[in-house]
Design an enzyme around this catalytic site. Structure first.
Site, PDB file in Angstrom:
ATOM      1  CG  ASP A 127      25.548  81.421  25.525  1.00  7.70           C
ATOM      2  OD1 ASP A 127      25.369  82.602  25.191  1.00  7.70           O
ATOM      3  OD2 ASP A 127      25.574  81.040  26.705  1.00  7.70           O
ATOM      4  NE  ARG A 162      36.450 108.026  14.236  1.00  7.87           N
ATOM      5  CZ  ARG A 162      35.471 108.910  14.286  1.00  7.87           C
ATOM      6  NH1 ARG A 162      34.241 108.529  14.130  1.00  7.87           N
ATOM      7  NH2 ARG A 162      35.739 110.179  14.494  1.00  7.87           N
ATOM      8  CG  MET A 169      25.841  89.532  24.711  1.00  5.43           C
ATOM      9  SD  MET A 169      24.247  89.452  25.536  1.00  5.43           S
ATOM     10  CE  MET A 169      24.782  89.249  27.225  1.00  5.43           C
ATOM     11  N   GLY A 170      27.767  85.755  24.415  1.00  5.12           N
ATOM     12  CA  GLY A 170      27.959  84.324  24.175  1.00  5.12           C
ATOM     13  C   GLY A 170      28.737  83.617  25.274  1.00  5.12           C
ATOM     14  CD  GLU A 187      38.428  94.012   7.855  1.00  4.09           C
ATOM     15  OE1 GLU A 187      37.582  94.438   8.651  1.00  4.09           O
ATOM     16  OE2 GLU A 187      38.166  93.772   6.655  1.00  4.09           O
TER      17      GLU A 187
END
Ligand code: ATP
Length: 323
Positions: A127, A162, A169-170, A187
């Site tokens: 994390d 697409r 995670m984190g 983006e």
């Protein structure tokens, strides 16, 4: 110092093994005895530990996870749990403990230290939310594994026009989302520290397509309020009006299992050895981390119960560069 014990705690992080190896061999080099405790604080409470020799930590530097095992132990958070841990350590005549883990684990270190038992922490969590270090063991690997997935999604996304939503995670920290979003040219980046409403994600992706982009990647941290599920629900509910679909990829624990990068192995080696050096000085009650590329010791009292914020200026930069 005669006899120390080492445990790994909380979520496993790539590089923990390198820290175990470095701490063990550094201690053995000083003529100390080393115990490896299995499964974090749970193993400390059940007195599950064995002596570690130099060969016991051979062949593990390149392995993800932790050979000592890790666990979450709610029992240890009770006063009775801390008392049991102290009693087990004293019964084995262990003089000091090294705790390799993240935020919760170092709060546990602080509890033991406050109770009079010498502990040195080693900062390790994917994390990267620990105060007292710029970078934690495991996060470099986690970022690189996540980034590889984003790069692959971008390739297929460009071919099919697409949009992809990648959940990273984190826990409650957006560090992995931020770093991989920047490095992967996303983006939109959504983090718990700065939320982006689903309708705004739609607007930004639509604008990206109108500017001629052939791909669109949204990176969402798992702890975000408007997380992956909420985003997908919004897109499904307004699919016709939005005009393009969104595919979800949840990376989950795949990210943890990576082979530790060179950076994580070196960091873990430095911090594991530094923990032993610190114990040799007779001053425990600190966590070893890396600040401005130098090993630094920060009092556990300053670390326990606090989290390090991400640099939100980088979110602004990422937005500018997504044009
Ligand atoms: P990661 O965030 O990478 O999963 P972590 O160390 O933050 O790592 P936690 O699950 O929060 O993981 O904590 C690991 C263990 O540390 C807990 O299971 C518990 O035994 C102990 N612990 C957590 N918080 C405290 C606390 N406040 N006091 C004492 N012990 C704690």
């Amino acid at each position: 110092m005669q006899r120390i014990a080492i445990l790994t705690s909380g979520g496993d992080a790539p590089g923990m093994n390198a820290a175990v190896r470095a701490a063990t061999r550094s201690a053995l080099a000083r003529g100390w005895e080393v115990y490896g405790i299995h499964n974090g604080y749970a193993g400390l409470l059940s007195d599950t530990m064995n002596v570690l020799h130099a060969r016991d930590v051979g062949g593990i530097i390149q392995r993800g996870g932790t050979v000592l095992g890790s666990a979450r132990s709610p029992e240890f958070q009770q006063d009775a749990g801390v008392d049991q841990a102290l009693s087990n350590l004293r019964a084995r005549r262990i003089d000091a403990l090294i705790v390799i883990g993240g935020n919760g684990s170092q709060s546990g270190s602080h509890r033991l230290q406050q109770a009079g038992f010498p502990v040195v922490g080693v900062s390790s969590t994917i994390d990267n939310d620990l105060v007292g270090t710029d970078v934690t063991i495991g996060v470099d690997t986690a970022v690189n594994v996540t980034l590889e997935a984003i790069d692959r999604l971008r390739t297929t996304g460009s071919s099919h026009q697409r949009a992809f939503l990648v959940e990273t995670m984190g826990r409650n920290c957006g560090y992995i989302a931020l770093m991989t979003g920047i490095a992967g040219g996303a983006e939109v980046i959504v983090t718990p520290e700065r939320e982006v409403e689903p309708h705004e994600v739609v607007e930004r992706l639509g604008a990206a397509y109108r500017r001629g982009k052939t791909h669109a990647i949204v990176v969402v941290a798992e702890g975000a309020k408007h997380g992956a599920r909420a985003m997908m629900d919004h897109f499904k509910a307004h699919r016709a009006a939005i005009g393009f679909g969104l595919r979800l990829t949840t990376l989950g624990h795949v990210v943890r299992g990576g082979v530790p990068t060179a950076a994580d192995r070196v960091l873990a080696t430095r911090l594991g050895a530094a923990a032993v050096d610190r114990l040799a000085t007779g001053t425990a009650g600190v966590m070893m981390g890396l600040i401005a590329n130098a090993v630094a010791a920060t009092p556990l009292a300053e670390i326990a119960g606090r989290t390090k914020p991400i640099d939100c200026d980088l979110l602004d930069l990422a937005r500018v560069l997504a044009q």
